[in-house]
Design an enzyme around this catalytic site. Sequence first.
Site, PDB file in Angstrom:
ATOM      1  N   ASP A   1     -18.821   5.789  -5.340  1.00 16.59           N
ATOM      2  CA  ASP A   1     -19.725   6.917  -5.568  1.00 16.59           C
ATOM      3  C   ASP A   1     -19.504   7.462  -6.971  1.00 16.59           C
ATOM      4  O   ASP A   1     -18.524   7.112  -7.645  1.00 16.59           O
ATOM      5  CB  ASP A   1     -19.470   8.019  -4.527  1.00 16.59           C
ATOM      6  CG  ASP A   1     -18.042   8.552  -4.598  1.00 16.59           C
ATOM      7  OD1 ASP A   1     -17.099   7.727  -4.662  1.00 16.59           O
ATOM      8  OD2 ASP A   1     -17.867   9.779  -4.618  1.00 16.59           O
TER       9      ASP A   1
ATOM     10  N   GLU B   1     -15.392   9.873  -3.131  1.00 11.73           N
ATOM     11  CA  GLU B   1     -14.297  10.346  -3.975  1.00 11.73           C
ATOM     12  C   GLU B   1     -14.674  11.556  -4.801  1.00 11.73           C
ATOM     13  O   GLU B   1     -13.865  12.464  -5.002  1.00 11.73           O
ATOM     14  CB  GLU B   1     -13.810   9.214  -4.903  1.00 11.73           C
ATOM     15  CG  GLU B   1     -12.423   9.456  -5.520  1.00 11.73           C
ATOM     16  CD  GLU B   1     -12.436  10.255  -6.808  1.00 11.73           C
ATOM     17  OE1 GLU B   1     -11.375  10.775  -7.183  1.00 11.73           O
ATOM     18  OE2 GLU B   1     -13.506  10.371  -7.458  1.00 11.73           O
ATOM     19  N   GLU B   2     -15.908  11.578  -5.288  1.00 13.33           N
ATOM     20  CA  GLU B   2     -16.322  12.685  -6.169  1.00 13.33           C
ATOM     21  C   GLU B   2     -16.658  13.941  -5.370  1.00 13.33           C
ATOM     22  O   GLU B   2     -17.117  14.937  -5.936  1.00 13.33           O
ATOM     23  CB  GLU B   2     -17.531  12.261  -7.022  1.00 13.33           C
ATOM     24  CG  GLU B   2     -17.300  11.045  -7.903  1.00 13.33           C
ATOM     25  CD  GLU B   2     -16.307  11.286  -9.028  1.00 13.33           C
ATOM     26  OE1 GLU B   2     -15.719  12.380  -9.098  1.00 13.33           O
ATOM     27  OE2 GLU B   2     -16.108  10.351  -9.826  1.00 13.33           O
TER      28      GLU B   2
END
Lengths: 512, 512
Positions: free
Chosen positions: A100, A165-166
């Site tokens: 992502d 993750e973001e």
Amino acid sequence: MSEGFQQKFFDHVDKNQALYIERLAEAVGIPSISSDLENHLGDVNQMIDWTKAHIDRLGGKTNLVVNPLNSDKITYPPILLGEFHVDPKKKTVCVYGHLDVQPAEKDDGWDTEPFTLVEKDGKLYGRGSTDDKGPALSWLWIVEAHQALGVDLPLNIKIMYEGMEEYGSEGLFETIRDEGKPGQFLDDVDFFCISDNYWVGKTKPCLTYGLRGLAYFQVGVKGCEQDLHSGNHGGGIHEAMTDLVRLMATLVDTNGKILVDGVMDSVKPLTPEEEALYESIDFNVESYKEENGVKNVSDKLLYDNKKDLLMHRWRYPTLSIHGIEGAFSGKGAKTVIPAGVKGKFSLRLVPDQDPKQIEKCVKAHLETEFAKLQSPNKLEIELIHGAVAWLSDPKHPNYQAAARAVEKVYGCEPDYTREGGSIPITSAIEEATGMNVLLLPIGACDDMAHSQNEKYNISNMMNGIKVLGVYLHELGKIQGPKPSDCKCIPLTQEELMVPGAFLRGFKCKCEM
Amino acid sequence: MSEGFQQKFFDHVDKNQALYIERLAEAVGIPSISSDLENHLGDVNQMIDWTKAHIDRLGGKTNLVVNPLNSDKITYPPILLGEFHVDPKKKTVCVYGHLDVQPAEKDDGWDTEPFTLVEKDGKLYGRGSTDDKGPALSWLWIVEAHQALGVDLPLNIKIMYEGMEEYGSEGLFETIRDEGKPGQFLDDVDFFCISDNYWVGKTKPCLTYGLRGLAYFQVGVKGCEQDLHSGNHGGGIHEAMTDLVRLMATLVDTNGKILVDGVMDSVKPLTPEEEALYESIDFNVESYKEENGVKNVSDKLLYDNKKDLLMHRWRYPTLSIHGIEGAFSGKGAKTVIPAGVKGKFSLRLVPDQDPKQIEKCVKAHLETEFAKLQSPNKLEIELIHGAVAWLSDPKHPNYQAAARAVEKVYGCEPDYTREGGSIPITSAIEEATGMNVLLLPIGACDDMAHSQNEKYNISNMMNGIKVLGVYLHELGKIQGPKPSDCKCIPLTQEELMVPGAFLRGFKCKCEM
């Protein structure tokens, strides 16, 4: 890696440069923005499927783990687990990456369309090029190269790629905890490797043994029931924005000094040994200023010497104010009194700082400051993300294997550095498995992750694939028992001070 | 208006309710957002063309005045001038309205699609329904009714509709100045009427004789060269957001007290006569709270009595902080250090406050506060829009004609009120032509102009058409010379204190 194979491997990688770029362009073209699942869940899933298809094509085993945080209300992308199994007697490395990306729009100030990979002057511009699609995909091309050259992988490779993750790695922590249990996917992993951070400079590779943690807060002030016209109603009401800016003004001063009581109490004191480490690092303040967009109009940073600057980016906490949700944020003028506004700010945490403790300090501070305002509005404080800082040891065999790989590709020893950013899963993996985690950055310091004009140097991409390939072979050479077969004997406080006094994770000795 | 014709006119209006709603739905369906011409210039132009076509259909003369601020860089919508000419010997009223609207998106918190007119419980929901498409279009349906009933208009009607009101009326001021010159469009106008504000309550009509002005500021702090990752670079740089929130926190306190030196100096003192005016106004604090979304969680306003509350919305300046451009404004978390940020705030000004003088005070204040921060970042302060406050006299024949019309439709005398908002062209028209301007609001206090769920009561729409129609006939009855033929003799200070001592504008006696 024998010298003969190494040359063949390097040649193969060099010949496939155009293909690697084409595939990265495909990946960047998928706007897998995890912070906006409402609009981009399909894109994140597509990016995961695209990657899974490559692993499948190369003969790997794959498994899409349903995100454990899925509910009636929200669906998150799955976690992609993959495996190239060679021999149960061989050691196993697990590589982590994320598919992502951060949000990006051309209007934010990009020179090119963020989701179209554009090559210019040896650089590949595009959102996710360096963070983290480029590095994450390297592993697949390494496996592909081994197959093309008819050479077995030197150890078993496990792959763990996520799509959140973001946005707090939602669901990954639970997955790591579950998959770390006896007999599960992560149980027989001997080494972990993550390529999701950046060099300290532009030319010299480094290995990263420390990261800051994160405590991301949302402070909401709820005023009137709905947005109002400032002409019609201004003068009659307690405006939420007035309270919010006054609260946010109490958090940090112009020189970066955190004004929240108690936050600095738990910061580890600087020892002379640690201080000495900073002297030798290949880092130039002037280049840093030139190449990172950090300069202001006065050409001033908070610190003008290498040591202070690095220490304040790596080993001291900081507080940044990111923005406000609910207020007017467009160009021009809008005469609105926002009904409710949410200020966003975060602290970067350092070893020994506990996000829960920091949350207490921040809440106490904001509640005290809000009480001073005597406002009848409503205050709401929320810790959105918390992650502890992480510290490893550069003398671990995992790090030393990477160091030899760097030397073989770049001809120099890497710097051993820390980082200001947070990769919360580093600690999570270490805690769940007890095994050592290596941070092996591939991108350069000026890659502009999270910012406009994110890029990935072609040279970094190419050398990165080579370094990671050689690293696998260096790992394969490590003698002795498989660390995952060891029982973890916790190190004493004295033993912890001796670099290299471990085999399993950073904090364990090995007992068979 | 004879009683016989009045009844026929009212019947005609009543029979056409469904048609008026259908046409308003067409108009609301055109998202004529003037603050975003990049995306909506075509829509604003379409809305103007749609309206022009109706005037043409009714046999009026029309003229699209090219916006005088057009340049190579930007094109603004034209100003629509229309005319229904009856007889050069008759007096002439010029009606003003605007065809553009504030931005709106369903996600802002609308219950329905903002650009689809939705009828519910006698209310018409949609952006622009009450501000200002509904009221502005009334005049066309009045002309249409006269034609259908075979009755001449009682005086000449001129129409001036713009498409930039919600974004500073760009180009209109120059047009008013030009068209006010001898022999031009506005030169023979005797009375002006504007329906672009709201009742003070929900049930009783009012005529508005005072408006606050506006000084809208943008305070920019430019820090680093581009947005940065707070983990990678936090701790090394002077962050622009830190400076901006600290500056904005110095502007106003929780109780609405403006903290900028000098701003309150020019506020007219309250006389006992003025104070007495507030006693009789039909305004209920509790209803105001219930119906305007102004309540906070503590059910508290800044003032709990009618007089103080109205005075602070009408006759004292206020300062509202609207938002920040350039910072993170989305949901969730983004770990960005914004490179440059622009704070938006505005002051509502009262009579005797000059925007240029206020600009000096604000700049001096912000520069002093910024100097205290000792920040190496760059400060930029800009007055985006300035408009003086406006004050008229409720005894002017123009107001008295409207008062009689209200009585005939609603059966009660209107309240004479002021407003907290700004309609800068009110003063501009008065200055350019010297003629009296009447503000005749049609919408109710809870119409939510500029906010979510803007609506227009069907009853207000229907009675509004009737009031404006009767008002034309009351104006037509006014005896004596045409005010536009008078020479303006400025009133002395004493004469100004006597209500009704004028015929031309508010500040002029008439000399033939």
